[in-house]
Design a protein around this motif. Structure first.
Motif, mmCIF file in Angstrom:
data_model
loop_
_atom_site.group_PDB
_atom_site.id
_atom_site.type_symbol
_atom_site.label_atom_id
_atom_site.label_comp_id
_atom_site.label_asym_id
_atom_site.label_seq_id
_atom_site.Cartn_x
_atom_site.Cartn_y
_atom_site.Cartn_z
ATOM 1 N N HIS A 174 16.609 8.718 3.209
ATOM 2 C CA HIS A 174 16.488 9.012 1.789
ATOM 3 C C HIS A 174 17.609 9.971 1.424
ATOM 4 N N ASN B 178 12.553 3.531 -0.858
ATOM 5 C CA ASN B 178 11.674 4.167 -1.842
ATOM 6 C C ASN B 178 10.684 5.042 -1.100
ATOM 7 N N GLU B 179 10.597 6.302 -1.482
ATOM 8 C CA GLU B 179 9.745 7.253 -0.753
ATOM 9 C C GLU B 179 8.252 6.924 -0.864
ATOM 10 N N HIS B 180 7.888 6.042 -1.779
ATOM 11 C CA HIS B 180 6.481 5.679 -1.954
ATOM 12 C C HIS B 180 6.082 4.453 -1.131
ATOM 13 N N ILE B 181 7.050 3.894 -0.407
ATOM 14 C CA ILE B 181 6.780 2.716 0.442
ATOM 15 C C ILE B 181 6.656 3.156 1.894
ATOM 16 N N GLN B 182 5.680 2.563 2.601
ATOM 17 C CA GLN B 182 5.497 2.862 4.023
ATOM 18 C C GLN B 182 6.756 2.437 4.793
#
Length: 312
Positions: free
Chosen positions: A293, A262-266
């Motif tokens: 990704h 997920n691009e919103h997770i570090q």
């Protein structure tokens, strides 16, 4: 290449117990091999000669095992990035192959002796067989104790050689007594064939185990699909692919995997979580996780299908 390049997990094995055990075993085996070869030729016993042939292979097998242990202590370099640990498996494969070839040789000679029986020096055959029994009991115990302290397929293959020797010595003694009681000399090749079958079984087992490692199959006791599912459960992981798990040498497993995240997770948190899970749940320490990704890294049809599934 500098040692610090491989700090994540040692690529050497210091097997002090196995080394001492193999040295003692090699010297005792070499001594008794000479005795048994001479005795087998003088007594004309196939059972004794088959056992002496197996002892010769033991000397070669132990020498190969010793070489593998010494090579395992060498540091990795620019040519051999995993070090020389894999030679342990190569040695095991060759030892297993030697056991199988010896067994086939015993079968062939045993069949010849059935067709053309030969006289045997009973007393000499029995004396040497009893000496061999004592030596093989001692060596089997020594190697068994070493296996309990240090798991090693290389030592395990050597142990199978001596289990074969121990059974062979018992077989020679049994053949000698049966010949003495019945005066039927066919018991000599018969016992040899039985021992040969046992030796072949041990050799095949070692061959199979080392072959699977050399073919980089998934280690026994680990389920690739289960591991894939557990990685997918880690927060931030949306897909797991290019998952590979193999054995470099005994108790040294490696794993690599690519994951869509997920691009919103570090991303570093994802890697840390996956590695910690693999270490705690599966005892896998040598792992490489590549984060990706699908919109950035090209994955062809696989990537397209993943992105389509994300939209639904």
């Amino acid at each position: 290449m500098a040692d610090y390049d491989y700090h994540h997990l040692p690529h050497v094995k210091v097997q002090s117990r196995s080394k001492k055990t193999l040295w003692v075993t090699l010297l005792l085996t070499l001594f008794f091999t000479i005795v048994e070869v001479i005795g087998g030729l003088i007594s004309n016993s196939l059972a004794l000669l088959s056992d002496s042939a197996h002892m010769v292979s033991d000397v070669l097998a132990l020498s190969l095992s010793m070489l593998a242990i010494y090579l395992a202590t060498r540091q990795p370099n620019a040519k051999f990035s995993f070090g020389f640990l894999r030679f342990e498996i190569i040695a095991s494969f060759l030892n297993g192959l030697a056991l199988a070839v010896i067994a086939l040789g015993i079968f062939i000679e045993g069949i010849k002796r059935f067709i053309h029986p030969e006289t045997i020096n009973f007393q000499l055959m029995l004396i040497i067989a009893f000496i061999g029994l004592v030596v093989n009991i001692v060596l089997t115990i020594v190697l068994s104790r070493s296996m309990k302290e240090e798991e090693n397929l290389n030592v395990k293959s050597a142990l199978w050689h001596f289990i074969g020797d121990l059974l062979s010595s018992i077989g020679v003694i049994l053949a000698a007594f049966l010949i003495k009681l019945t005066n039927f000399y066919f018991f000599d090749p018969l016992i040899s064939l039985i021992v040969g079958a046992i030796i072949f079984t041990g050799g095949f087992k070692i061959l199979k185990e080392s072959y699977l490692i050399l073919m980089e199959s998934v280690p026994e006791g680990l389920d690739l699909d289960e591991i894939r599912a557990e990685i997918a459960k880690v927060e931030g992981v949306e897909d797991v692919h290019e998952l590979h798990l193999w054995t470099v040498t005994t108790d040294h497993h490696s794993l690599t995997a690519h994951v869509f995240i997920n691009e919103h997770i570090q991303p570093f948190c994802v890697i840390l979580a996956v590695n910690e899970m693999l270490k705690e749940k599966y005892k896998l320490k040598h792992t490489t996780v590549q984060i990706e990704h699908a919109t950035i890294h090209h994955h062809g049809e696989y990537g397209k299908q993943f992105l389509e599934a994300q939209k639904t």
